[in-house]
Design a protein around this motif. Structure first.
Motif, short mmCIF file in Angstrom:
data_model
loop_
_atom_site.label_atom_id
_atom_site.label_comp_id
_atom_site.label_asym_id
_atom_site.label_seq_id
_atom_site.Cartn_x
_atom_site.Cartn_y
_atom_site.Cartn_z
N GLU A 408 16.56 28.48 72.98
CA GLU A 408 18.07 28.14 73.03
C GLU A 408 18.17 26.51 72.79
OE1 GLU A 408 20.93 30.57 74.17
OE2 GLU A 408 22.09 28.91 72.97
N LEU A 410 16.01 24.66 71.34
CA LEU A 410 15.80 24.23 69.83
C LEU A 410 16.83 24.79 68.96
CD1 LEU A 410 11.98 25.27 70.36
CD2 LEU A 410 13.00 23.10 70.12
N ALA A 411 17.48 26.12 69.15
CA ALA A 411 18.48 26.42 68.29
C ALA A 411 19.77 25.57 68.33
CB ALA A 411 18.88 27.98 68.43
N ALA A 413 19.88 22.42 69.24
CA ALA A 413 19.21 21.37 68.55
C ALA A 413 19.63 21.29 67.11
CB ALA A 413 17.92 20.84 68.84
N TYR A 414 19.28 22.38 66.62
CA TYR A 414 19.35 22.56 65.06
C TYR A 414 20.68 22.44 64.62
CZ TYR A 414 20.14 24.87 60.70
OH TYR A 414 20.50 25.17 59.50
N PHE A 417 21.86 18.93 64.91
CA PHE A 417 21.31 18.15 63.93
C PHE A 417 22.02 18.19 62.44
CE2 PHE A 417 18.24 16.43 61.04
CZ PHE A 417 17.37 15.44 61.76
N GLN A 418 22.82 19.31 62.41
CA GLN A 418 23.53 19.73 61.30
C GLN A 418 24.90 19.22 61.34
OE1 GLN A 418 20.88 20.79 59.32
NE2 GLN A 418 22.39 22.03 58.28
N ILE A 435 13.49 16.69 72.67
CA ILE A 435 14.40 17.22 71.80
C ILE A 435 15.68 16.28 71.80
CG2 ILE A 435 16.46 18.87 71.53
CD1 ILE A 435 14.27 21.02 72.66
N ASP A 438 14.64 13.46 69.62
CA ASP A 438 15.10 13.68 68.40
C ASP A 438 16.45 13.71 67.81
OD1 ASP A 438 12.23 14.14 68.22
OD2 ASP A 438 12.47 16.38 68.50
N LEU A 439 17.29 13.99 68.59
CA LEU A 439 18.74 13.97 68.29
C LEU A 439 19.37 12.63 68.49
CD1 LEU A 439 19.62 17.41 69.90
CD2 LEU A 439 19.48 17.01 67.52
#
Lengths: 443, 225
Positions: A408, A410-411, A413-414, A417-418, A435, A438-439
């Motif tokens: 969840e 990681l999803a 975070a995707y 990121f978008q 995470i 990364d963000l």
């Protein structure tokens, strides 16, 4: 269809070596099937073009396992494999390992290199690598890593190769293998004592090396290796002799082998296997624990994780060094190769857990406190592999408890990121903090 | 720019339910239904505001209770849990111990299981009318004490109380057996027409017994007609 054909051939090779050449007990179970880890990882190394460090007591089959596998996967008579081997000893020189000037031509004012068989052959074996002094180990770093071999102003680039190095346990004549060289090995396995029954069988089958000999083809190969035609001509000459040896094995032992084209196809098939989401998230979680430090941003071998850190329960607190980027590459390559070999459609956590200890063992530098706590554990593996296996199991336990939460995170975070305005998923594991880094949301 | 989380683009989060969550939800549902049924009974009985123990009132209350529980799905374990719901009073705005006990008795008489165990030792209140009209073939074991009218109008069932009972125990019972490990109160066996009452310790007073037998510490204390 072809996929099955190649796998069937590789399976036959594995079974042939196990039953005729390298006798040892199974010590690894994957998807309900038992394997001998040394043989399995040596085979996967040869197939994928990897690098394996084989450790163990003297005389327990470290070098012979590599020789048999290298010979059969690359269709090279075992005599040629022997000719290409490099022995680790203090007097070893670049001229013996890599190449030397052609003195005859040098006298005529021409600078030409005579490359060693070791550099030219696709199967490279460095026997007793830890007998090479530390200063001389750096001579083979680039070659081990990329297949680039340089001497004088010439360079040879191996397009297809695998490398095996053997190492005895520490004694008076051995040296430490330097960390950059160790890190370049994808896996480390131990060639163990096979037990009294197999050991007795070995004593009764001393002719087994003859099965892979072919003096005539060995001579032809040596002649081809000595010549200096164009690289393409040399490759085609060697390939023709290798195929002749393959035909000989098929005829004399009814044993099919893989030619260069087939090996390339196998590598393509292996590379096309995907990791499932659990294997993917589990690996990220493992890498987070191996590289994370709350105080210093990341693990560094010259910095100590202090007592009182919030993350003392995780691997990062017990490690001295940081996992290099070669670790996930090795994990992914070997897990995919194992999935291909065991007919799995995707790489799952099981493959990751099977290859993980062997990819991590030689790379992890544990703290003295951790070593002293676990070195007396009851175990079958050498300490380094045991510690790596325990670490993988521990992370797996943590992953099992929060798999959905991690995925969840990681999803989410995707989506962040978008560009979506969402809150990152929080949790008490380094992966969540990583995470956020990364963000660019780290507090 | 490359999204490092691309692999999780298609991840659909699932709401995780633990087995315990499912059990808990099912349990809550049953308790809600039983409480609702009790509410309907109380609604009927509240018309008179004060509840008197009169034969007709008891019969009417029992029939109402039997009607409201007709379509409920529950088991013996749920009855025990419901007793504690009654005791806590959290979801029960009007606890009237007479109708509450009759409601529990109706639940026991209509439950599928033949053996019912109610562990009521931790309850602060004592429910009346437990075991009312318990039919033949059913056994009810109550661990703890009970209130008045325990096993009244017993119809062949077998009741065991490990603690003490209040007054009017076994009143109007026609057949069956009531065993009380400790004491029982006044008017024990009032209008009793058959069956047996076994009391382990003291009986505070006997009622007018038509038929049947009462034993105290193993000794018969009533004369056979």
């Amino acid at each position: 269809m072809e996929n099955g054909k190649y796998r069937h051939t590789v399976r036959e090779l594995y079974d042939f070596i196990r039953s005729r050449l390298y006798f040892n007990r199974p010590d690894l179970q994957v998807r309900g099937e038992q394997f001998n880890s040394t043989l399995l990882f040596t085979l996967l190394t040869a197939l994928t073009g990897g690098k394996a460090l084989i450790i163990g007591e003297p005389g327990l089959g470290k070098t012979t396992a590599a020789e048999y596998v290298g010979s059969l996967i690359y269709q090279l008579p075992v005599g040629t494999v022997w000719a290409g081997e490099v022995g680790g000893h203090p007097e070893q020189t670049e001229e013996k390992i890599i190449g030397r000037p052609d003195l005859g031509k040098l006298n005529q004012g021409q600078e030409e290199v005579i490359w060693s068989y070791f550099v030219q052959l696709p199967v490279k074996i460095v026997d007793e690598i830890n007998r090479l002094p530390e200063t001389k180990q750096s001579m083979i770093l680039d070659g081990v890593d990329r297949g680039n071999w340089e001497y004088l102003n010439e360079m040879i680039l191996n397009s297809e190769y695998c490398l095996f190095a053997t190492a005895n346990y520490q004694d008076q004549g051995t040296n430490t293998i330097i960390a950059p060289l160790l890190d370049r090995f994808d896996v480390m396995v131990e060639s163990r004592h096979p037990g009294p029954s197999y050991a007795f069988m070995i004593s009764q089958r001393q002719e087994k090396e003859e099965l892979l000999r072919h003096p005539d083809l060995e001579r032809k190969l040596q002649d081809a290796l000595k010549k200096r035609p164009t690289p393409e001509e040399k490759d085609s000459q060697i390939a023709a002799i290798a195929e002749a040896f393959g035909a000989h094995l098929e005829e004399s032992l009814q044993l099919p082998t893989l030619d260069h084209t087939s090996r390339t196809k196998v590598r393509e098939q292996i590379a096309s296997i995907d990791l499932d989401q659990d294997a993917n998230a589990y690996t990220r979680m493992l890498l987070a624990e191996l590289s994370f430090c709350d105080r210093h941003g990341q693990k560094r071998s010259n910095e100590v994780c202090e007592e009182g850190c919030h993350y003392t329960g995780y691997l990062c607190h017990r490690l001295r060094n940081c996992a290099s980027n070669r670790l996930p590459v090795s994990l992914s390559n070997y897990a995919k190769a194992l999935a291909w070999f065991t007919e799995a459609s995707t790489v799952g956590i099981e493959e990751m857990r099977a290859v993980g200890p062997y990819c991590l063992a030689h790379r992890a530098q544990w703290t003295d406190t951790h070593l002293s706590l676990l070195q007396k554990d009851r175990r079958n593996d050498p300490l380094q592999i045991h510690l790596a296996r325990e670490a993988m199991n521990e992370v797996f336990q943590r992953y099992s408890e929060q798999a959905e939460h991690v995925k969840e995170a990681l999803a989410t975070a995707y989506r962040i990121f978008q560009g979506e305005a969402l809150e990152p998923v929080a949790g008490d594991h380094p992966i969540y903090a990583e995470i956020q880094k990364d963000l660019n949301l780290e507090k | 720019m490359f999204n490092p989380f691309e692999d999780f683009k298609e991840f659909l989060s699932k709401v995780r339910t633990l087995p315990l969550d499912r059990l808990s939800a099912a349990h809550d549902q049953i308790m809600a239904e039983l409480t609702s049924g009790y509410g309907k009974l109380v609604e009927q009985e509240l018309k008179s505001l004060v509840w008197f123990v009169e034969h007709n009132r008891v019969v009417e209350a029992y029939e109402t209770a039997a009607e409201v529980i007709k379509n409920l799905s529950y088991d013996a374990h749920s009855i025990e849990d419901f007793c504690y719901v009654l005791d806590s009073g959290v979801d029960i705005p009007y606890l009237i111990s007479g109708p509450a006990g009759i409601y529990v008795a109706a639940l026991c008489n209509h439950v599928a299981e033949e053996k019912i165990v109610l562990r009521l030792g931790e309850m602060e209140r004592r429910l009346h009318f437990l075991g009312y009209r318990l039919p033949y073939g059913k056994s009810l074991r109550i661990e703890g004490d009970t209130g008045n009218f325990t096993g009244s109008a017993l119809q062949g069932g077998d009741i065991t109380v490990t603690g003490a009972t209040g007054d009017w125990t076994g009143a109007g019972m026609t057949e069956g057996k009531i065993s009380i490990h400790k004491n029982c109160g006044r008017n024990t066996g009032e209008w009793m027409q058959g069956g047996e009452i076994w009391v382990g310790s003291r009986i505070r007073g006997l009622g007018r017994i038509t038929s049947g037998q009462i034993y105290q510490a193993g000794e018969a204390i009533t004369e056979q007609a």
